[in-house]
Design a protein around this motif. Structure first.
Motif, PDB file in Angstrom:
ATOM      1  N   SER A  73       8.325  -0.756  -2.486  1.00  0.00           N
ATOM      2  CA  SER A  73       8.381  -0.530  -3.933  1.00  0.00           C
ATOM      3  C   SER A  73       8.326   0.966  -4.192  1.00  0.00           C
ATOM      4  O   SER A  73       7.754   1.729  -3.397  1.00  0.00           O
ATOM      5  CB  SER A  73       7.213  -1.216  -4.646  1.00  0.00           C
ATOM      6  N   THR A  74       8.908   1.386  -5.317  1.00  0.00           N
ATOM      7  CA  THR A  74       8.948   2.804  -5.664  1.00  0.00           C
ATOM      8  C   THR A  74       8.539   2.991  -7.114  1.00  0.00           C
ATOM      9  O   THR A  74       8.939   2.208  -7.984  1.00  0.00           O
ATOM     10  CB  THR A  74      10.364   3.383  -5.476  1.00  0.00           C
ATOM     11  N   ARG A  75       7.732   4.027  -7.352  1.00  0.00           N
ATOM     12  CA  ARG A  75       7.272   4.355  -8.691  1.00  0.00           C
ATOM     13  C   ARG A  75       7.518   5.836  -8.983  1.00  0.00           C
ATOM     14  O   ARG A  75       7.432   6.691  -8.089  1.00  0.00           O
ATOM     15  CB  ARG A  75       5.760   4.078  -8.841  1.00  0.00           C
ATOM     16  N   GLN A  76       7.813   6.129 -10.252  1.00  0.00           N
ATOM     17  CA  GLN A  76       7.784   7.501 -10.737  1.00  0.00           C
ATOM     18  C   GLN A  76       6.610   7.626 -11.699  1.00  0.00           C
ATOM     19  O   GLN A  76       6.389   6.739 -12.520  1.00  0.00           O
ATOM     20  CB  GLN A  76       9.065   7.888 -11.477  1.00  0.00           C
ATOM     21  N   TYR A  88       3.392  17.461 -14.719  1.00  0.00           N
ATOM     22  CA  TYR A  88       3.349  16.999 -13.327  1.00  0.00           C
ATOM     23  C   TYR A  88       4.254  15.783 -13.207  1.00  0.00           C
ATOM     24  O   TYR A  88       4.344  14.961 -14.129  1.00  0.00           O
ATOM     25  CB  TYR A  88       1.911  16.634 -12.954  1.00  0.00           C
ATOM     26  N   VAL A  89       4.939  15.659 -12.068  1.00  0.00           N
ATOM     27  CA  VAL A  89       5.759  14.479 -11.821  1.00  0.00           C
ATOM     28  C   VAL A  89       5.703  14.140 -10.340  1.00  0.00           C
ATOM     29  O   VAL A  89       5.595  15.035  -9.487  1.00  0.00           O
ATOM     30  CB  VAL A  89       7.226  14.715 -12.271  1.00  0.00           C
ATOM     31  N   CYS A  90       5.740  12.857 -10.034  1.00  0.00           N
ATOM     32  CA  CYS A  90       5.776  12.464  -8.625  1.00  0.00           C
ATOM     33  C   CYS A  90       6.560  11.172  -8.450  1.00  0.00           C
ATOM     34  O   CYS A  90       6.725  10.381  -9.382  1.00  0.00           O
ATOM     35  CB  CYS A  90       4.376  12.321  -8.035  1.00  0.00           C
ATOM     36  N   LEU A  91       7.055  10.978  -7.234  1.00  0.00           N
ATOM     37  CA  LEU A  91       7.584   9.709  -6.770  1.00  0.00           C
ATOM     38  C   LEU A  91       6.620   9.180  -5.723  1.00  0.00           C
ATOM     39  O   LEU A  91       6.147   9.937  -4.859  1.00  0.00           O
ATOM     40  CB  LEU A  91       8.971   9.860  -6.164  1.00  0.00           C
ATOM     41  N   ALA A  92       6.321   7.896  -5.789  1.00  0.00           N
ATOM     42  CA  ALA A  92       5.396   7.286  -4.838  1.00  0.00           C
ATOM     43  C   ALA A  92       6.033   6.034  -4.256  1.00  0.00           C
ATOM     44  O   ALA A  92       6.628   5.231  -4.986  1.00  0.00           O
ATOM     45  CB  ALA A  92       4.081   6.930  -5.527  1.00  0.00           C
ATOM     46  N   VAL A 114       4.044   5.560 -16.035  1.00  0.00           N
ATOM     47  CA  VAL A 114       4.510   5.019 -14.755  1.00  0.00           C
ATOM     48  C   VAL A 114       5.801   4.237 -14.975  1.00  0.00           C
ATOM     49  O   VAL A 114       5.850   3.318 -15.801  1.00  0.00           O
ATOM     50  CB  VAL A 114       3.453   4.098 -14.127  1.00  0.00           C
ATOM     51  N   GLU A 115       6.829   4.611 -14.234  1.00  0.00           N
ATOM     52  CA  GLU A 115       8.101   3.883 -14.278  1.00  0.00           C
ATOM     53  C   GLU A 115       8.242   3.049 -13.013  1.00  0.00           C
ATOM     54  O   GLU A 115       8.118   3.563 -11.889  1.00  0.00           O
ATOM     55  CB  GLU A 115       9.267   4.859 -14.387  1.00  0.00           C
ATOM     56  N   THR A 146       0.838  -1.197   0.000  1.00  0.00           N
ATOM     57  CA  THR A 146       0.000   0.000   0.000  1.00  0.00           C
ATOM     58  C   THR A 146       0.877   1.252   0.000  1.00  0.00           C
ATOM     59  O   THR A 146       1.989   1.252   0.524  1.00  0.00           O
ATOM     60  CB  THR A 146      -0.941   0.031   1.214  1.00  0.00           C
ATOM     61  N   MET A 147       0.357   2.326  -0.577  1.00  0.00           N
ATOM     62  CA  MET A 147       1.128   3.561  -0.667  1.00  0.00           C
ATOM     63  C   MET A 147       1.366   4.146   0.724  1.00  0.00           C
ATOM     64  O   MET A 147       0.444   4.258   1.521  1.00  0.00           O
ATOM     65  CB  MET A 147       0.405   4.571  -1.545  1.00  0.00           C
ATOM     66  N   HIS A 148       2.619   4.506   0.988  1.00  0.00           N
ATOM     67  CA  HIS A 148       2.925   5.172   2.266  1.00  0.00           C
ATOM     68  C   HIS A 148       3.305   6.624   2.072  1.00  0.00           C
ATOM     69  O   HIS A 148       3.229   7.415   3.016  1.00  0.00           O
ATOM     70  CB  HIS A 148       4.017   4.424   3.032  1.00  0.00           C
ATOM     71  N   SER A 149       3.713   7.028   0.840  1.00  0.00           N
ATOM     72  CA  SER A 149       4.024   8.434   0.625  1.00  0.00           C
ATOM     73  C   SER A 149       4.052   8.742  -0.856  1.00  0.00           C
ATOM     74  O   SER A 149       4.241   7.847  -1.697  1.00  0.00           O
ATOM     75  CB  SER A 149       5.386   8.812   1.243  1.00  0.00           C
ATOM     76  N   MET A 150       3.850  10.038  -1.171  1.00  0.00           N
ATOM     77  CA  MET A 150       4.066  10.517  -2.529  1.00  0.00           C
ATOM     78  C   MET A 150       4.545  11.965  -2.474  1.00  0.00           C
ATOM     79  O   MET A 150       4.153  12.736  -1.584  1.00  0.00           O
ATOM     80  CB  MET A 150       2.813  10.362  -3.398  1.00  0.00           C
ATOM     81  N   HIS A 151       5.417  12.302  -3.418  1.00  0.00           N
ATOM     82  CA  HIS A 151       6.051  13.618  -3.450  1.00  0.00           C
ATOM     83  C   HIS A 151       5.926  14.161  -4.866  1.00  0.00           C
ATOM     84  O   HIS A 151       6.401  13.536  -5.817  1.00  0.00           O
ATOM     85  CB  HIS A 151       7.513  13.518  -3.025  1.00  0.00           C
ATOM     86  N   SER A 152       5.294  15.313  -5.004  1.00  0.00           N
ATOM     87  CA  SER A 152       4.870  15.797  -6.319  1.00  0.00           C
ATOM     88  C   SER A 152       5.424  17.184  -6.617  1.00  0.00           C
ATOM     89  O   SER A 152       5.620  18.005  -5.711  1.00  0.00           O
ATOM     90  CB  SER A 152       3.339  15.888  -6.382  1.00  0.00           C
ATOM     91  N   TYR A 153       5.616  17.455  -7.919  1.00  0.00           N
ATOM     92  CA  TYR A 153       5.888  18.800  -8.416  1.00  0.00           C
ATOM     93  C   TYR A 153       4.903  19.117  -9.540  1.00  0.00           C
ATOM     94  O   TYR A 153       4.653  18.283 -10.412  1.00  0.00           O
ATOM     95  CB  TYR A 153       7.327  18.928  -8.949  1.00  0.00           C
ATOM     96  N   PHE A 154       4.350  20.320  -9.476  1.00  0.00           N
ATOM     97  CA  PHE A 154       3.472  20.833 -10.515  1.00  0.00           C
ATOM     98  C   PHE A 154       4.292  21.789 -11.374  1.00  0.00           C
ATOM     99  O   PHE A 154       4.787  22.802 -10.880  1.00  0.00           O
ATOM    100  CB  PHE A 154       2.288  21.577  -9.906  1.00  0.00           C
ATOM    101  N   MET A 155       4.433  21.491 -12.650  1.00  0.00           N
ATOM    102  CA  MET A 155       5.353  22.269 -13.490  1.00  0.00           C
ATOM    103  C   MET A 155       4.659  23.146 -14.521  1.00  0.00           C
ATOM    104  O   MET A 155       5.197  24.173 -14.926  1.00  0.00           O
ATOM    105  CB  MET A 155       6.325  21.315 -14.184  1.00  0.00           C
ATOM    106  N   ARG A 156       3.476  22.754 -14.952  1.00  0.00           N
ATOM    107  CA  ARG A 156       2.737  23.548 -15.936  1.00  0.00           C
ATOM    108  C   ARG A 156       1.255  23.456 -15.625  1.00  0.00           C
ATOM    109  O   ARG A 156       0.785  22.445 -15.091  1.00  0.00           O
ATOM    110  CB  ARG A 156       2.972  23.017 -17.358  1.00  0.00           C
TER     111      ARG A 156
END
Length: 309
Positions: free
Chosen positions: A97-100, A111-115, A87-88, A65-75
């Motif tokens: 596990s980690t996803r981009q 938009y980009v995030c790491l989860a 999704v990478e 289950t997701m424990h965190s996500m970190h996002s940037y809004f660029m446009r």
């Protein structure tokens, strides 16, 4: 948005979470989704956060289950338009596990995030307790009740469309303590506030997501509506202040406990202003059920007052 005579519904958030698988062009998996209507020049930032959370969750198939996500809004992102989420799969371990995720529209990354995802394991328990001096939601006016006697104009930028959106177009009934900041800063100009929040009706199933994944993504969706409000409150800036321009810059969210069933009743969203300077403000928020601290949010946003200050 809810039209005249229509009952408010939570369908907006579940419509936002409806992802369509598509062939990846950059990474391992890809989905498309559509941003939801809103009366502003750009799409609501919570669309991207929640859609990316849903896309990342659909790429994890071993029960983590997701424990965190970190996002940037660029446009800015177009309203009512398709956005593509690539999704990478960065890592899959036994415990974590980690996803981009990248959100792409009009050929550009917006938009980009790491989860991060966790399997969970035995350990100690600690939780911040919710504030105890907050009136119950039954004692507070809904946004619709607060805005019922307010007319567009009168020195504010509120329109009939934005009034309808605040009243019933955002999927959730939201009740402010000490008071809303739609047209004016109600209550004291202090760097903190609390909001009671629950869906207008039961959240609908979302294809491809478990109920727990849907509830987590819905929490991510709702958090962005008001996280900058304690900063606006302490600066004395209501949303309908002429000249005010805001935009989400970056966003972090930690999920401390599974939110399954959290939206069966009211959640308390306790918020505070952390800092404001140089045209930016940072807000911190915590979501509580009656018994649990579910999640913590920190967001920085651009705040241009239009007042030369």
């Amino acid at each position: 948005m809810t039209g005249p005579g229509e009952q408010p519904t939570s369908r907006t958030v579940t419509d936002a979470l409806a992802l369509t698988p598509t062939e990846p062009q950059l990474f391992d998996l890809a989905f498309t989704a559509v941003t939801q209507p809103c009366p502003w020049p750009k799409a609501y930032g919570g669309d991207m956060v929640a859609q990316a959370a849903a896309a990342a969750a659909r790429s994890v198939t071993d029960g983590k289950t997701m424990h965190s996500m970190h996002s940037y809004f660029m446009r800015p992102v177009d309203i009512g338009a398709e956005i593509r989420y690539e999704v990478e799969l960065l890592r899959d371990g036994r415990g974590y596990s980690t996803r981009q995720v990248r959100g792409i529209q009009n050929g550009k990354v917006a938009y980009v995030c790491l989860a991060g995802f966790a399997a969970g394991e035995p350990g100690g328990t600690h939780a911040v307790r919710p504030p105890t001096d907050v009136p119950s939601p039954d004692e507070l006016p809904s946004s619709a009740a607060y805005l019922a006697g307010e007319e567009p104009g009168n020195g504010s930028t509120m329109t009939a469309e934005s009034r309808a959106y605040w009243s019933g177009g955002r999927s959730f009934d939201m009740r402010h303590v000490p008071g809303p900041v739609y047209l004016r800063v109600e209550g004291e100009q202090v760097p903190h506030q609390a909001i009671w929040i629950r869906p207008f009706d039961a959240l609908r199933p979302v294809e491809g997501l478990t109920d727990a994944q849907r509830d987590l993504a819905a929490l991510a969706y709702a958090c962005d509506y008001t996280i900058l409000e304690p900063v606006l409150r302490t600066l004395g800036l209501p949303w309908a202040q002429p000249g005010l321009v805001t935009a989400s810059l970056d966003h972090a969210m930690w999920f401390h406990r599974p939110p399954t069933g959290a939206f069966d009743g009211w959640l308390l969203y306790a918020q505070e202003a952390v800092a404001a300077d140089d045209g930016r403000g940072t807000g911190l928020g915590r979501f509580f059920t009656a018994t649990d601290h579910l999640a913590t949010v920190v967001q920085e946003g651009m705040i241009r007052s239009g007042q030369g200050t």
